[in-house]
Design a protein around this motif. Sequence first.
Motif, PDB file in Angstrom:
ATOM      1  N   MET A  57       0.948  -1.203  -0.003  1.00 43.55           N
ATOM      2  CA  MET A  57       0.016  -0.021   0.111  1.00 43.55           C
ATOM      3  C   MET A  57       1.008   1.150   0.118  1.00 43.55           C
ATOM      4  N   LYS A  58       0.360   2.271  -0.854  1.00 40.61           N
ATOM      5  CA  LYS A  58       1.049   3.515  -0.962  1.00 40.61           C
ATOM      6  C   LYS A  58       0.511   4.607  -0.247  1.00 40.61           C
ATOM      7  N   TYR A  59       1.286   5.278   0.692  1.00 40.22           N
ATOM      8  CA  TYR A  59       0.546   6.595   1.255  1.00 40.22           C
ATOM      9  C   TYR A  59       1.741   7.656   1.338  1.00 40.22           C
ATOM     10  N   ASP A  60       1.063   8.786   1.599  1.00 41.37           N
ATOM     11  CA  ASP A  60       1.802  10.055   1.692  1.00 41.37           C
ATOM     12  C   ASP A  60       1.252  10.555   3.171  1.00 41.37           C
ATOM     13  N   ILE A  61       2.188  11.131   4.096  1.00 44.32           N
ATOM     14  CA  ILE A  61       1.904  11.627   5.363  1.00 44.32           C
ATOM     15  C   ILE A  61       2.519  12.987   5.194  1.00 44.32           C
ATOM     16  N   ASP A  62       1.361  14.027   5.186  1.00 47.31           N
ATOM     17  CA  ASP A  62       1.352  15.670   5.240  1.00 47.31           C
ATOM     18  C   ASP A  62       1.499  16.034   6.618  1.00 47.31           C
ATOM     19  N   GLU A  63       2.550  16.182   7.366  1.00 50.18           N
ATOM     20  CA  GLU A  63       2.567  16.368   8.860  1.00 50.18           C
ATOM     21  C   GLU A  63       2.108  17.946   8.947  1.00 50.18           C
ATOM     22  N   LYS A  64       2.479  18.911   7.910  1.00 46.54           N
ATOM     23  CA  LYS A  64       2.105  20.235   8.093  1.00 46.54           C
ATOM     24  C   LYS A  64       0.366  20.293   8.222  1.00 46.54           C
ATOM     25  N   ASN A  65      -0.180  19.469   7.440  1.00 47.12           N
ATOM     26  CA  ASN A  65      -1.827  19.559   7.410  1.00 47.12           C
ATOM     27  C   ASN A  65      -2.320  18.555   8.049  1.00 47.12           C
TER      28      ASN A  65
END
Length: 206
Positions: free
Chosen positions: A96-104
């Motif tokens: 599974m591919k994902y992205d973590i946007d810490e700022k938002n």
Amino acid sequence: MLKRILIGVGVVVIGLLLFKYCDFKKEKEDEFDYNTNLIQQQILNVGKLVVTEGHFSEVITYKNSNKYFLDMISFEKKAIVIVNAKVTVAYDLHQMKYDIDEKNKTITILSIPKEEISIYPDIQYYDVEQSKLNEFTGADYNKINKNVKTRMAQKVEKSTLKTNAKNRLVSEISKMLILTNSLGWKLQYNGEVIETESQLKQDLKL
């Protein structure tokens, strides 16, 4: 003298305010990092092989004839084939591919691996009949194996096995949804923010 005292008090007050501000900011940063680590750990926990297993049976009669002399003479071979098959439907969430946007404070699921269907047939032959002019060969067994896998695949499609596997997939990904909601983060897929498990199931087209 009074002026010096006031200046000194002012310096002390400013120093205390700066110290409190830095300490408050450090606490906020620590909390933010902690949340990020929790989410990353939860994704690692979800990132596993989800396997749903089912068992299917089938009885097949296999026949084949060799004909000679303008089809006037026929030599037949046949067998009753009993099949007990284990079938697994798996989702490898390590892929599974994902992205973590810490700022938002947003996790975006980029892609979910497709299901992998595996069929493990146990084939038993009974009442085998053959003749010297029409014996069972490797080609016959290959045909039977191919037919068995086709039949089992059809049974899987008509069963609830794939639906059960998809429900387990949703259940695993929902663990991410629960954690992100509890920490004030958002879970996003296909450009939409996921708020409930039913919405997750709908957006995943399961």
